[in-house]
Design a protein around this motif. Structure first.
Motif, mmCIF file in Angstrom:
data_model
loop_
_atom_site.group_PDB
_atom_site.id
_atom_site.type_symbol
_atom_site.label_atom_id
_atom_site.label_comp_id
_atom_site.label_asym_id
_atom_site.label_seq_id
_atom_site.Cartn_x
_atom_site.Cartn_y
_atom_site.Cartn_z
ATOM 1 N N ALA A 35 0.832 -1.211 0.000
ATOM 2 C CA ALA A 35 0.000 0.000 0.000
ATOM 3 C C ALA A 35 0.865 1.259 0.000
ATOM 4 C CB ALA A 35 -0.949 0.010 1.196
ATOM 5 N N ALA A 36 1.920 1.267 0.805
ATOM 6 C CA ALA A 36 2.816 2.429 0.876
ATOM 7 C C ALA A 36 3.491 2.682 -0.471
ATOM 8 C CB ALA A 36 3.858 2.229 1.968
ATOM 9 N N ALA A 37 3.741 1.626 -1.227
ATOM 10 C CA ALA A 37 4.423 1.764 -2.520
ATOM 11 C C ALA A 37 3.580 2.494 -3.556
ATOM 12 C CB ALA A 37 4.824 0.379 -3.044
ATOM 13 N N ASP A 38 2.287 2.585 -3.295
ATOM 14 C CA ASP A 38 1.390 3.198 -4.281
ATOM 15 C C ASP A 38 0.780 4.523 -3.826
ATOM 16 O OD1 ASP A 38 1.716 1.154 -6.235
ATOM 17 O OD2 ASP A 38 0.445 -0.139 -5.004
ATOM 18 N N ILE A 39 1.261 5.084 -2.732
ATOM 19 C CA ILE A 39 0.780 6.391 -2.282
ATOM 20 C C ILE A 39 1.338 7.473 -3.208
ATOM 21 C CG2 ILE A 39 0.897 8.096 -0.415
ATOM 22 C CD1 ILE A 39 1.018 5.703 1.551
ATOM 23 N N GLU A 40 0.444 8.294 -3.711
ATOM 24 C CA GLU A 40 0.830 9.368 -4.633
ATOM 25 C C GLU A 40 1.529 10.498 -3.875
ATOM 26 O OE1 GLU A 40 0.052 9.863 -8.128
ATOM 27 O OE2 GLU A 40 -0.632 7.773 -8.242
ATOM 28 N N MET A 41 2.618 11.009 -4.460
ATOM 29 C CA MET A 41 3.334 12.155 -3.889
ATOM 30 C C MET A 41 4.098 12.861 -4.996
ATOM 31 S SD MET A 41 6.161 10.006 -1.722
ATOM 32 C CE MET A 41 5.025 8.723 -1.255
ATOM 33 N N LYS A 42 4.590 14.045 -4.688
ATOM 34 C CA LYS A 42 5.336 14.810 -5.687
ATOM 35 C C LYS A 42 6.788 14.337 -5.708
ATOM 36 C CE LYS A 42 2.575 18.961 -5.616
ATOM 37 N NZ LYS A 42 2.121 19.223 -6.948
ATOM 38 N N SER A 43 7.217 13.891 -6.863
ATOM 39 C CA SER A 43 8.593 13.466 -7.097
ATOM 40 C C SER A 43 8.751 13.268 -8.600
ATOM 41 C CB SER A 43 8.894 12.167 -6.336
ATOM 42 O OG SER A 43 10.293 11.899 -6.360
ATOM 43 N N SER A 44 9.907 12.833 -9.039
ATOM 44 C CA SER A 44 10.106 12.572 -10.469
ATOM 45 C C SER A 44 9.079 11.577 -10.979
ATOM 46 C CB SER A 44 11.509 12.024 -10.721
ATOM 47 O OG SER A 44 12.477 12.979 -10.411
ATOM 48 N N PHE A 45 8.803 10.573 -10.178
ATOM 49 C CA PHE A 45 7.760 9.586 -10.433
ATOM 50 C C PHE A 45 6.819 9.647 -9.238
ATOM 51 C CE2 PHE A 45 11.438 8.473 -12.825
ATOM 52 C CZ PHE A 45 10.921 8.227 -14.090
ATOM 53 N N SER A 46 5.532 9.474 -9.463
ATOM 54 C CA SER A 46 4.547 9.820 -8.444
ATOM 55 C C SER A 46 4.377 8.817 -7.309
ATOM 56 C CB SER A 46 3.185 10.064 -9.101
ATOM 57 O OG SER A 46 2.764 8.881 -9.777
ATOM 58 N N THR A 47 5.000 7.649 -7.397
ATOM 59 C CA THR A 47 4.913 6.669 -6.309
ATOM 60 C C THR A 47 6.264 5.983 -6.127
ATOM 61 O OG1 THR A 47 4.281 4.760 -7.673
ATOM 62 C CG2 THR A 47 2.469 6.162 -6.842
ATOM 63 N N VAL A 48 6.414 5.356 -4.988
ATOM 64 C CA VAL A 48 7.611 4.551 -4.726
ATOM 65 C C VAL A 48 7.709 3.442 -5.767
ATOM 66 C CG1 VAL A 48 8.586 2.867 -3.090
ATOM 67 C CG2 VAL A 48 7.743 5.091 -2.260
ATOM 68 N N ARG A 49 6.597 2.771 -6.036
ATOM 69 C CA ARG A 49 6.609 1.669 -7.010
ATOM 70 C C ARG A 49 7.062 2.154 -8.394
ATOM 71 N NH1 ARG A 49 3.960 -3.144 -6.443
ATOM 72 N NH2 ARG A 49 2.547 -2.180 -4.930
ATOM 73 N N LYS A 50 6.513 3.266 -8.848
ATOM 74 C CA LYS A 50 6.897 3.781 -10.168
ATOM 75 C C LYS A 50 8.380 4.149 -10.198
ATOM 76 C CE LYS A 50 2.326 5.466 -11.454
ATOM 77 N NZ LYS A 50 1.471 6.650 -11.646
ATOM 78 N N THR A 51 8.909 4.639 -9.090
ATOM 79 C CA THR A 51 10.314 5.041 -9.031
ATOM 80 C C THR A 51 11.235 3.828 -9.066
ATOM 81 O OG1 THR A 51 9.668 7.000 -7.769
ATOM 82 C CG2 THR A 51 12.010 6.420 -7.767
ATOM 83 N N ILE A 52 10.937 2.804 -8.280
ATOM 84 C CA ILE A 52 11.800 1.615 -8.273
ATOM 85 C C ILE A 52 11.673 0.868 -9.599
ATOM 86 C CG2 ILE A 52 10.195 0.011 -7.123
ATOM 87 C CD1 ILE A 52 14.004 0.252 -6.510
ATOM 88 N N TYR A 53 10.480 0.881 -10.188
ATOM 89 C CA TYR A 53 10.322 0.272 -11.512
ATOM 90 C C TYR A 53 11.161 1.028 -12.542
ATOM 91 C CZ TYR A 53 6.372 -2.835 -10.277
ATOM 92 O OH TYR A 53 5.552 -3.817 -9.762
ATOM 93 N N HIS A 54 11.224 2.333 -12.407
ATOM 94 C CA HIS A 54 12.035 3.123 -13.334
ATOM 95 C C HIS A 54 13.513 2.756 -13.227
ATOM 96 C CE1 HIS A 54 13.468 6.408 -15.769
ATOM 97 N NE2 HIS A 54 14.269 6.768 -14.783
ATOM 98 N N ILE A 55 13.994 2.526 -12.021
ATOM 99 C CA ILE A 55 15.388 2.089 -11.863
ATOM 100 C C ILE A 55 15.603 0.800 -12.643
ATOM 101 C CG2 ILE A 55 17.081 1.158 -10.222
ATOM 102 C CD1 ILE A 55 16.033 3.214 -8.174
#
Length: 168
Positions: free
Chosen positions: A36-56
């Motif tokens: 659940a925490a991985a999908d909380i929307e926030m302001k960053s280069s990618f809008s969630t933790v999941r999207k950011t780690i997937y981008h890596i």
């Protein structure tokens, strides 16, 4: 000059090992924060933790496929349907692929010019050693963002991920 080349080769292999180690540490933190925490929307280069780690992962996988002139789709994670623990294994495997690849290069290979198209279809030519450094630096940049994002969702304790912690 020969000593510097050997040092560069060894250093790039050390960075590859560091990258795997740090990716494992950040994915451990992400897994402990929960799905659940991985999908909380926030302001960053990618809008969630999941999207950011997937981008890596997407970047890391795409670069290794490019330099080996192998086909890939963008983004590689688009069809991934597993949980964070399964994704952690995928990222670790991709990180190990880099270690294996670099370990099989010789000094001259690092200077080789790689021709490729970026995700926008623009042609580029870059020395392999610079692509390798970019890939690991790019991952470090986004791991830093992930620490900040994870703090915003309540995770405040992390294993150290700096290169100096790795070499110690």
């Amino acid at each position: 000059k020969i000593i510097l080349k050997i040092m560069s080769e060894n250093l790039l292999l050390r960075y590859a090992n560091y990258n795997k180690w740090a990716n494992q540490r950040i994915t451990n933190a992400i897994v402990s924060a929960g799905e659940a925490a991985a999908d909380i929307e926030m302001k960053s280069s990618f809008s969630t933790v999941r999207k950011t780690i997937y981008h890596i992962y997407d970047s890391q996988h795409t670069w290794i496929m490019r330099i080996q002139n192998k086909p890939y789709s963008w983004p590689p994670s688009k069809d991934f349907k597993g949980n964070l623990m399964e994704f952690s294994k995928l990222l670790t495997e991709s990180s190990q692929d880099w270690i294996n690849y670099i370990d099989n290069l010789n000094n001259q290979d690092f200077k080789k010019i790689i021709s490729y198209k970026n995700t926008k279809g623009i042609d580029h030519q870059t020395p392999l050693e610079e692509i390798i450094m970019h890939c690991f630096n790019h991952s470090t940049y986004h791991r830093g963002q992930l620490v900040t994002m994870l703090r915003q969702v309540g995770l405040n304790s992390f294993e150290p991920m700096d290169f100096i912690a790795f070499v110690r």
